[in-house]
Motif scaffolding. Structure first.
Motif, PDB file in Angstrom:
ATOM      1  N   THR A  28     111.960 -37.072  49.818  1.00  0.00           N
ATOM      2  CA  THR A  28     112.798 -35.935  49.471  1.00  0.00           C
ATOM      3  C   THR A  28     113.539 -35.466  50.722  1.00  0.00           C
ATOM      4  OG1 THR A  28     111.073 -34.335  50.018  1.00  0.00           O
ATOM      5  CG2 THR A  28     111.111 -35.168  47.742  1.00  0.00           C
ATOM      6  N   ILE A  29     114.385 -34.465  50.541  1.00  0.00           N
ATOM      7  CA  ILE A  29     114.971 -33.821  51.709  1.00  0.00           C
ATOM      8  C   ILE A  29     113.847 -33.075  52.430  1.00  0.00           C
ATOM      9  CG2 ILE A  29     117.235 -33.649  50.637  1.00  0.00           C
ATOM     10  CD1 ILE A  29     116.628 -30.649  50.147  1.00  0.00           C
ATOM     11  N   GLU A  30     114.091 -32.653  53.674  1.00  0.00           N
ATOM     12  CA  GLU A  30     113.033 -31.988  54.446  1.00  0.00           C
ATOM     13  C   GLU A  30     112.632 -30.644  53.866  1.00  0.00           C
ATOM     14  OE1 GLU A  30     113.046 -31.706  58.702  1.00  0.00           O
ATOM     15  OE2 GLU A  30     114.072 -33.637  58.846  1.00  0.00           O
ATOM     16  N   THR A  98     109.675 -23.625  51.135  1.00  0.00           N
ATOM     17  CA  THR A  98     110.863 -24.444  51.383  1.00  0.00           C
ATOM     18  C   THR A  98     110.700 -25.861  50.823  1.00  0.00           C
ATOM     19  OG1 THR A  98     110.072 -25.111  53.562  1.00  0.00           O
ATOM     20  CG2 THR A  98     111.478 -23.140  53.464  1.00  0.00           C
ATOM     21  N   SER A  99     109.698 -26.049  49.995  1.00  0.00           N
ATOM     22  CA  SER A  99     109.444 -27.375  49.430  1.00  0.00           C
ATOM     23  C   SER A  99     110.587 -27.828  48.527  1.00  0.00           C
ATOM     24  CB  SER A  99     108.145 -27.358  48.623  1.00  0.00           C
ATOM     25  OG  SER A  99     107.986 -28.594  47.951  1.00  0.00           O
ATOM     26  N   PRO A 100     111.051 -29.067  48.695  1.00  0.00           N
ATOM     27  CA  PRO A 100     112.086 -29.617  47.824  1.00  0.00           C
ATOM     28  C   PRO A 100     111.503 -30.231  46.547  1.00  0.00           C
ATOM     29  CG  PRO A 100     111.626 -31.157  49.568  1.00  0.00           C
ATOM     30  CD  PRO A 100     110.750 -29.964  49.813  1.00  0.00           C
ATOM     31  N   LYS A 101     110.200 -30.058  46.339  1.00  0.00           N
ATOM     32  CA  LYS A 101     109.541 -30.587  45.146  1.00  0.00           C
ATOM     33  C   LYS A 101     109.273 -29.443  44.180  1.00  0.00           C
ATOM     34  CE  LYS A 101     107.294 -34.398  47.568  1.00  0.00           C
ATOM     35  NZ  LYS A 101     106.021 -35.048  47.890  1.00  0.00           N
ATOM     36  N   TRP A 110     103.324 -20.901  26.310  1.00  0.00           N
ATOM     37  CA  TRP A 110     101.898 -20.950  25.974  1.00  0.00           C
ATOM     38  C   TRP A 110     101.296 -22.334  26.187  1.00  0.00           C
ATOM     39  CZ3 TRP A 110     100.277 -24.016  21.927  1.00  0.00           C
ATOM     40  CH2 TRP A 110     101.249 -24.431  21.021  1.00  0.00           C
ATOM     41  N   LEU A 111     102.142 -23.345  26.382  1.00  0.00           N
ATOM     42  CA  LEU A 111     101.654 -24.696  26.683  1.00  0.00           C
ATOM     43  C   LEU A 111     101.650 -25.000  28.183  1.00  0.00           C
ATOM     44  CD1 LEU A 111     103.424 -26.784  23.892  1.00  0.00           C
ATOM     45  CD2 LEU A 111     100.993 -26.240  24.064  1.00  0.00           C
ATOM     46  N   SER A 112     102.048 -24.045  28.993  1.00  0.00           N
ATOM     47  CA  SER A 112     102.231 -24.325  30.419  1.00  0.00           C
ATOM     48  C   SER A 112     100.935 -24.647  31.161  1.00  0.00           C
ATOM     49  CB  SER A 112     102.954 -23.172  31.111  1.00  0.00           C
ATOM     50  OG  SER A 112     102.194 -21.998  31.031  1.00  0.00           O
ATOM     51  N   PHE A 113      99.790 -24.400  30.554  1.00  0.00           N
ATOM     52  CA  PHE A 113      98.522 -24.756  31.204  1.00  0.00           C
ATOM     53  C   PHE A 113      98.276 -26.261  31.167  1.00  0.00           C
ATOM     54  CE2 PHE A 113      97.378 -24.482  26.775  1.00  0.00           C
ATOM     55  CZ  PHE A 113      96.392 -25.434  26.601  1.00  0.00           C
ATOM     56  N   LEU A 114      98.998 -26.983  30.325  1.00  0.00           N
ATOM     57  CA  LEU A 114      98.844 -28.437  30.231  1.00  0.00           C
ATOM     58  C   LEU A 114      99.650 -29.116  31.338  1.00  0.00           C
ATOM     59  CD1 LEU A 114      99.324 -28.752  26.372  1.00  0.00           C
ATOM     60  CD2 LEU A 114      97.159 -28.954  27.623  1.00  0.00           C
ATOM     61  N   PRO A 115      99.000 -29.895  32.198  1.00  0.00           N
ATOM     62  CA  PRO A 115      99.729 -30.495  33.332  1.00  0.00           C
ATOM     63  C   PRO A 115     100.859 -31.433  32.917  1.00  0.00           C
ATOM     64  CG  PRO A 115      97.358 -31.015  33.436  1.00  0.00           C
ATOM     65  CD  PRO A 115      97.588 -30.206  32.202  1.00  0.00           C
ATOM     66  N   PHE A 116     100.701 -32.153  31.796  1.00  0.00           N
ATOM     67  CA  PHE A 116     101.741 -33.122  31.413  1.00  0.00           C
ATOM     68  C   PHE A 116     102.996 -32.458  30.847  1.00  0.00           C
ATOM     69  CE2 PHE A 116      98.833 -32.786  27.808  1.00  0.00           C
ATOM     70  CZ  PHE A 116      99.706 -32.528  26.756  1.00  0.00           C
ATOM     71  N   ILE A 117     102.962 -31.166  30.634  1.00  0.00           N
ATOM     72  CA  ILE A 117     104.140 -30.427  30.170  1.00  0.00           C
ATOM     73  C   ILE A 117     105.159 -30.282  31.296  1.00  0.00           C
ATOM     74  CG2 ILE A 117     104.894 -28.114  29.411  1.00  0.00           C
ATOM     75  CD1 ILE A 117     103.557 -29.814  27.221  1.00  0.00           C
ATOM     76  N   TRP A 118     104.662 -30.302  32.530  1.00  0.00           N
ATOM     77  CA  TRP A 118     105.511 -30.102  33.707  1.00  0.00           C
ATOM     78  C   TRP A 118     106.014 -31.445  34.233  1.00  0.00           C
ATOM     79  CZ3 TRP A 118     106.766 -25.230  35.275  1.00  0.00           C
ATOM     80  CH2 TRP A 118     106.005 -24.188  34.741  1.00  0.00           C
ATOM     81  N   GLY A 119     107.332 -31.577  34.388  1.00  0.00           N
ATOM     82  CA  GLY A 119     107.916 -32.794  34.954  1.00  0.00           C
ATOM     83  C   GLY A 119     108.322 -32.585  36.398  1.00  0.00           C
ATOM     84  N   ASP A 120     108.299 -33.668  37.172  1.00  0.00           N
ATOM     85  CA  ASP A 120     108.716 -33.606  38.572  1.00  0.00           C
ATOM     86  C   ASP A 120     110.230 -33.459  38.670  1.00  0.00           C
ATOM     87  OD1 ASP A 120     106.225 -33.922  39.962  1.00  0.00           O
ATOM     88  OD2 ASP A 120     106.193 -35.979  39.230  1.00  0.00           O
ATOM     89  N   TYR A 121     110.655 -32.612  39.576  1.00  0.00           N
ATOM     90  CA  TYR A 121     112.067 -32.375  39.879  1.00  0.00           C
ATOM     91  C   TYR A 121     112.149 -32.353  41.395  1.00  0.00           C
ATOM     92  CZ  TYR A 121     116.602 -29.869  39.799  1.00  0.00           C
ATOM     93  OH  TYR A 121     117.912 -29.492  39.957  1.00  0.00           O
TER      94      TYR A 121
END
Length: 180
Positions: A28-30, A98-101, A110-121
């Motif tokens: 990623t960027i710094e 300052t994380s670029p992740k 209400w589904l946000s507790f499930l890890p697979f709901i979140w995608g990497d950006y």
């Protein structure tokens, strides 16, 4: 049945062997100045994906800080017939301020507790003036090139493509987005 299963495995393995798989981890960027990143970004190009299949033009994303420190994401695009489709999501930084992740979700809260709901950006390339950015995720399956304006300087775009090729992206998959 067993022979067709073996044949399918052989076909998949030969496809995988022919595919160019980057051997180095995606960088990623710094660091990312999140407040400066907020605002409207126009999609210039992308790797085709299932969740944008109906988008035909005018794709853009708007990012804004929320009171709780997360980021509201509003993705819009024009679909056949001229109407706009909109998806509203939430993003959060992973790591330092300052994380670029980031992680993003478009599923209900209400589904946000499930890890697979979140995608990497992951912000993998960003020019110093914060006008042109490339976003992806660790496996390089997705790629978006975004800009602050609907049209970009061809030389800046070509330079970005060169850096993306060095990062192991198959640019033959890149599809230009029609803006208005």
């Amino acid at each position: 049945m067993k022979s067709s299963f073996v044949a399918a495995l052989l076909a998949l393995s030969s496809l995988a062997a022919g595919a160019q798989v980057p051997t180095s981890p995606l960088t990623t960027i710094e660091s990312l100045d999140v407040p400066r990143y907020m605002g409207t970004w126009y999609e210039i190009a992308k790797f085709p994906n299932a969740f944008q299949k109906k988008c035909v033009s005018a794709t853009r994303a708007e990012y804004s800080m929320k009171a709780d420190g997360t980021i509201q994401v509003v993705n819009r695009c024009k679909v056949l017939g001229g109407e706009f489709d909109e998806a509203i999501g939430t993003a959060r930084q992973v790591g330092s301020a300052t994380s670029p992740k980031l992680k993003v979700r478009f599923a209900p809260a209400w589904l946000s507790f499930l890890p697979f709901i979140w995608g990497d950006y992951w912000i993998i390339d960003l020019d110093p003036k914060m006008q042109l950015v490339a976003v992806s995720e660790p496996q390089r399956q997705y790629l978006w090139v975004l800009a602050r304006t609907a049209k970009v300087d061809p030389a800046a775009y070509e330079s970005l493509l060169g850096r993306l090729a060095q990062k192991g992206f198959d640019l033959r998959r890149l599809e230009l987005t029609q803006q208005e």
